[in-house]
Motif scaffolding. Structure first.
Motif, PDB file in Angstrom:
ATOM      1  N   LEU A 111      -6.947  10.762  -2.539  1.00  0.00           N
ATOM      2  CA  LEU A 111      -6.290  11.036  -1.257  1.00  0.00           C
ATOM      3  C   LEU A 111      -5.726  12.452  -1.226  1.00  0.00           C
ATOM      4  O   LEU A 111      -5.896  13.192  -0.248  1.00  0.00           O
ATOM      5  N   ASN A 132      -1.987  10.826   2.285  1.00  0.00           N
ATOM      6  CA  ASN A 132      -1.928  12.205   1.828  1.00  0.00           C
ATOM      7  C   ASN A 132      -1.047  13.023   2.767  1.00  0.00           C
ATOM      8  O   ASN A 132      -0.563  12.522   3.785  1.00  0.00           O
ATOM      9  N   LEU A 250      -9.195   2.157   3.421  1.00  0.00           N
ATOM     10  CA  LEU A 250      -8.963   3.592   3.522  1.00  0.00           C
ATOM     11  C   LEU A 250      -9.356   4.049   4.920  1.00  0.00           C
ATOM     12  O   LEU A 250     -10.487   3.849   5.349  1.00  0.00           O
TER      13      LEU A 250
END
Length: 297
Positions: A111, A132, A250
């Motif tokens: 990330l 992130n 994700l």
């Protein structure tokens, strides 16, 4: 959740959205309620009316897979809705999840390495469990929130800033409820999920309205328009990827190469890399970006 009640309400809501002319039946203006009648749905599915009525009353214990598939076809269910129907009929009683939601260190390193791509990880109940720096700059500083408040559904419905961020807030809210209801079908005995649904129901009339629709939405891919307080309008595409870690997703955002949104996302990344999301409030963020623009030119 009471699975029988959920099954009953889900089938009724899917039947109500179909018009007779949608399925090749003659229309009529003399209908007290919208949608197909039970006997019409039973006819389309090839089962007796009494059999279908029993199913719609929540008694799905002995329904065969072929009948469920026939009902799903008659109701014109999508893949996520079919999965939800199957889970309501044959719930998996796994007990409440007890393991903490974490990402592997290597996954977090990945990330962090995606410095030009906003990316975050959703766990159970739409909890945001990793992100992130650019995701925090784009969507909000998750790190400033208490861990129990890092939840996408809470942010969408209980944080007023979300209505300013998402240009089509109604669409975002609808997708969020659909994903949350899909999670509820997968983990019906999760007390934290039940508590979250109760909190959202008490705190948001919009959530109550959308939850009552029984919409189902599996996170996949698409486009979102945002109005960011720092860089202004953004048109971004998103992709949802499912790593091997069970129960984690994700989510990444990207802009079309060469577009104005790509340039704006680059400026936001420069601002995020400077440490501005932690050190600068929204009021001073635009000025910070102007400085970045001048330096880079």
């Amino acid at each position: 959740m009471d699975q029988r009640t959920e099954l009953s309400e889900f089938l009724r809501s899917r039947r109500a959205r179909l018009r007779p002319e949608d399925v090749g039946l003659p229309g009529t203006t003399r209908r007290r309620v919208p949608g197909l009648r039970r006997e019409e749905l039973a006819q389309l599915a090839g089962v007796s009316t009494a059999y279908y009525i029993r199913l719609e009353q929540g008694h799905g214990e002995n329904v065969s897979a072929s009948v469920l598939e026939a009902v799903a076809r008659a109701l014109r269910l999508g893949p996520a809705e079919r999965e939800h129907l199957l889970r309501l009929v044959r719930p998996s009683r796994r007990g409440a999840p007890t393991r903490p939601q974490r990402v592997r260190p290597a996954f977090q390193h990945l990330l962090d390495a995606m410095d030009g791509v906003p990316a975050y990880v959703l766990g159970r109940r739409m909890d945001v469990i990793a992100w992130n720096r650019l995701a925090a700059a784009l969507l909000g500083d998750f790190g400033a929130l208490a861990p129990e408040r890092r939840n996408m559904a809470r942010l969408v419905f209980l944080d007023p800033a979300s209505r300013e961020l998402y240009t089509d807030w109604e669409g975002k809210a609808t997708d969020t409820v659909g994903s949350l209801r899909l999670d509820a079908g997968r983990d019906p005995d999760d007390p934290r999920l039940a508590s979250l649904i109760g909190e959202l129901s008490l705190g948001s009339a919009d959530f109550r309205r959308l939850w009552a629709d029984h919409g189902i939405q599996d996170k996949g891919h698409g486009a979102k328009r945002l109005h960011h307080p720092v860089v202004g309008p953004l048109s971004l595409c998103y992709e949802t990827l499912r790593p091997a870690d069970a129960g984690q997703e994700l989510v990444t955002y990207h802009a079309e190469p060469g577009s104005a949104s790509a340039e704006s996302l680059r400026l936001l990344a420069s601002w995020a890399a400077s440490g501005a999301p932690e050190d600068t409030g929204v009021a001073g963020a635009a000025e910070a970006v102007e400085v970045v623009e001048v330096v880079e030119r």
